[in-house]
Design a protein around this motif. Structure first.
Motif, PDB file in Angstrom:
ATOM      1  N   VAL A 226       0.843  -1.195   0.000  1.00  0.00           N
ATOM      2  CA  VAL A 226       0.000   0.000   0.000  1.00  0.00           C
ATOM      3  C   VAL A 226       0.873   1.237   0.000  1.00  0.00           C
ATOM      4  O   VAL A 226       1.929   1.252   0.630  1.00  0.00           O
ATOM      5  CB  VAL A 226      -0.930   0.087   1.236  1.00  0.00           C
ATOM      6  N   GLY A 230      -3.413   4.180  -1.396  1.00  0.00           N
ATOM      7  CA  GLY A 230      -4.101   2.900  -1.246  1.00  0.00           C
ATOM      8  C   GLY A 230      -3.336   1.750  -1.878  1.00  0.00           C
ATOM      9  O   GLY A 230      -2.132   1.850  -2.135  1.00  0.00           O
ATOM     10  N   ALA A 248     -10.113   0.473   2.695  1.00  0.00           N
ATOM     11  CA  ALA A 248      -9.936   1.554   1.722  1.00  0.00           C
ATOM     12  C   ALA A 248     -10.170   2.931   2.328  1.00  0.00           C
ATOM     13  O   ALA A 248      -9.501   3.898   1.975  1.00  0.00           O
ATOM     14  CB  ALA A 248     -10.874   1.331   0.533  1.00  0.00           C
ATOM     15  N   GLN A 251      -6.704   3.075   5.829  1.00  0.00           N
ATOM     16  CA  GLN A 251      -5.929   1.847   5.849  1.00  0.00           C
ATOM     17  C   GLN A 251      -5.347   1.588   7.241  1.00  0.00           C
ATOM     18  O   GLN A 251      -4.844   2.501   7.897  1.00  0.00           O
ATOM     19  CB  GLN A 251      -4.804   1.919   4.795  1.00  0.00           C
ATOM     20  N   ALA A 258      -7.702   5.366   0.215  1.00  0.00           N
ATOM     21  CA  ALA A 258      -7.604   4.949  -1.181  1.00  0.00           C
ATOM     22  C   ALA A 258      -8.142   6.063  -2.081  1.00  0.00           C
ATOM     23  O   ALA A 258      -9.222   6.602  -1.843  1.00  0.00           O
ATOM     24  CB  ALA A 258      -8.383   3.656  -1.403  1.00  0.00           C
TER      25      ALA A 258
END
Lengths: 470, 470
Positions: A226, A230, A248, A251, A258
């Motif tokens: 990540v 995201g 999302a 995180q 995201a």
């Protein structure tokens, strides 16, 4: 205050409390008693006053005293016996040496461990109103065994709420109530393994517990990096996974949100490969600086399983979680739930349904958001002042922030040095999937107070300074 | 009563209710409405009055109306819509033909299915008092995640209760709170399989669900015959099992009570082979004719796992169960519980703890015992009058009785013929382990009323008579 090594008579334990202070009364009482124990003014073996008597003496409700005692029992300063009396713990000697030993060995006094919301703000009165209504009105048939998806009332109330607040596309028929994400994810991964899914991609770094559950279910797991936008969807594509678990909206642990592009790419990936996305929306209700971002589930309800929980918003002890499922997974997951425990407890479900339907859940979240934002601001501000080379990231939402560690510090060394100061702080090590990444610290702040955060950061600063002097 | 195919105005649905009748008001209302629908007086599509309005019109609490509507929705006479209104169901035409079809296809009108206690007697007021106390007094720390064994308060209250009432030898440290026997048995069998146990002996006949759980856990299962003095311990000895599941206090489904000799032999077997007994004490609180027999666990706490549940005494929807574990199984079973769902919901546990500690559980059982005994007497008496060749056995306890079937009748034929009369009756077939034994019927009566039992037996007598005429 008179001191005694035997029982107190009424009125013998006096703790000064400030009624108008921002620190809650139970916490003031707890601090007062703890200080007296530390200073040797309350000696080992002293029998503490009964909670009822002390409450009467100090003009407090008994719950406040119980709370303070309980906290001190948890910390090891007091022991409570089945006969109903509480004693100053024998292991807490009043000498500074022994005290320090206890602080390092026992639970930390100030704990930045993740996953502790502020349960002292649990809306007890509103919850009681809802359960009273349920006990007065719910038909008897609701008290018998349930269908595996959970009570209709709760599925309806949550579908309305999530569609309104999280932009999901939920129908009561597609919702399943479970005992938190722990049970929900376990059942879901079992069902997916039985349905032929083979490889679960998880964010790297990410929560480690679900990986163990996946392996037990017979799924391979693979880590996908990540970044601050995201998941790396190109890496996901290469991973050969047929299901991916993402956080999302915020995180865990990096706090990344995201981007629209990542979200679109994830859904395109799922569509192209007939793959599944599990969206763990564990703390999205707490978002401070930007507009909330809707759940991905709303964009592709047949490709996304949405998972939510009351553990971060109300209290972990409720054990209430929910899934919004693609149609094809409703039946097998409901059957798995019935086989697992015959359905979640019904009174809690009906109470929560009423609580949500009457707007109490919204009200609670409205009250908590500024409080958590304040805690976050305190933490971020104090870190900037005291330990400027720990730069918080992922601060826009949730109940935790993360910092990377400068290269001269290791997670283990920092955690050990902090523990000696009575501060619990936790590294990223358990969260890496593929290989150990750079060092970092996760600061959970939801269950702490502002003074505790300030003191905790200051003690951590001391700990780091002493490490650097070595 | 005026009839309308559109909405009712206030006061338009009149049902005669007798306040002094032994039939509860909700049931009178339900019968009144059902009859009107059947007679065509309330037509398909008719929107029923709002529960609040009808309650006001009839001078009832709203809960009574909700209960009656809910029952009729469950039976398919009414449909309730998310907008909050309730309609006479389109599928229930008023012609006798269509009506009979519904009766045969839908859920039975009178259902002798086992496992339905009388949830209409759930002690709502006392439960509310307990939860109010909990919400006023419990410390905040209780609302966070729990230890895997469950809340200390409940383990203490239940240990006291069980030691007093069931003759167990329980200590709070050895108790584990779980979501009913469903979860408890699953966790336990997983732990036993992991600890090296290989072969589970079960009573033949016995409940079938736990066998599937055992197989999933990786255990072999083997059936051991039961007689009217309990398990055949010589056959158990030959079976090579290292763990046995017994319902010694009231065998399911035969109702046999294990004799003192059987119980001693079981414990001798466990001791000689270092084997384990699981004692499923599912309905021992209801014992009518003889003194209660203490649990085997009290005789050999390190050889017996005791399992209990509130599903049969309070309500299945509570999902509250408990295990008393031998010391060596406490740690692994607690870990399994935490991994499974992080612990059972805390407010229910604390509420039940208060309910038990304040003696409300004893009071509830004292109230229910004569009621269930009355239901049993009604059932046994009516069977003797109407179907004398069905002779009830295992009648001394619990919420069900069993009868063997005469050789001219099969379980399937009787169940089908009864279903056509709107009566649910169930055979023994699912319960046989080794091979199909003789035919029999299980009559659960806990959730029925006396009039329903009488009508149900009479309809079953008709069904059997019509079978014999064929």
């Amino acid at each position: 205050m008179r001191l005694s090594s035997t029982n107190f008579a009424s009125g013998e334990l006096l703790v000064e409390l400030r009624r108008d202070a921002s620190v809650p009364l139970y916490r003031q009482l707890e601090i007062g008693i703890r200080d007296r124990i530390r200073q040797g003014l309350l000696r080992t073996g002293t029998v503490m006053p009964a909670t009822r008597a002390l409450a009467a003496d100090l003009g407090l409700s008994r719950g406040v005293v119980v709370e303070a005692y309980q906290q001190l029992v948890a910390e090891g300063y007091l022991v409570s016996w089945t006969g109903g009396y509480t004693q100053v713990a024998p292991t807490v000697a009043s000498s500074p040496v022994a005290q320090q030993k206890t602080a390092a060995g026992g639970p930390p006094r100030i704990d930045f461990r993740y996953s502790k919301p502020d349960v002292s703000r649990f809306p007890r009165a509103a919850w009681l109103r809802s359960i009273r209504k349920v006990l007065n009105e719910t038909p008897n048939s609701s008290l018998a065994y349930l269908d595996g998806r959970g009570s209709t009332e709760l599925r309806e109330a949550l579908a309305d709420y999530l569609n309104r607040v999280r932009g999901t596309s939920a129908r009561p028929e597609n919702m399943l109530i479970c005992s938190g994400f722990a049970q929900g994810s376990r059942l879901l991964l079992d069902v997916l393994a039985a349905a032929g899914y083979r490889r679960l991609a998880v964010e790297d770094p990410s929560d480690n517990e679900v990986r163990e559950v996946a392996i037990k279910a017979g799924l391979e797991t693979v880590g996908v990096p990540v970044s601050d936008t995201g998941l790396d969807v190109a890496a996901l594509e290469r991973s050969g996974a047929d299901v991916v678990l993402v956080t999302a909206a915020h995180q865990f642990p990096t706090g990344a949100v995201a981007s629209a592009r990542t979200r679109a790419a994830l859904i395109a990936w799922a569509t192209a490969h007939d793959a599944l996305i599990i969206e763990d929306d564990y703390d999205a209700e707490y978002r401070y600086d930007r507009d909330p971002i809707g759940a991905m589930q709303g964009l592709a309800p047949e490709s996304v399983v949405y998972a939510g929980t009351a553990s971060k918003t109300l209290a972990p002890g409720l054990r209430l979680g929910w899934l919004i499922l693609p149609s094809r997974l409703v039946e097998p997951t409901s059957v798995a739930k019935v086989n697992d425990d015959r359905g979640s407890p019904v009174l809690d479900q009906l109470t929560f349904a009423d609580f949500v339907a009457r707007g109490e859940f919204d009200r609670h979240l409205r009250r908590m958001r500024p409080r958590y934002r304040q805690l976050r601001d305190t933490l971020v501000g104090r870190l900037a002042e005291q330990i400027p080379d720990l730069v918080p990231i992922g601060v826009s939402a949730g109940l935790h922030v993360m910092t990377w560690l400068p290269p001269d510090l290791t997670e283990v060394a920092v955690a050990d040095a902090a523990a000696e100061q009575g501060v619990g702080i936790y590294g990223l090590a358990p969260y890496w999937v593929t290989k150990n990444g750079p060092g970092g610290l996760v600061f959970g702040y939801g269950g702490l107070t502002e003074p505790a955060i300030i003191e905790g950061v200051d003690l951590l600063a001391n700990a780091i300074a002493s490490l650097r002097r070595q």
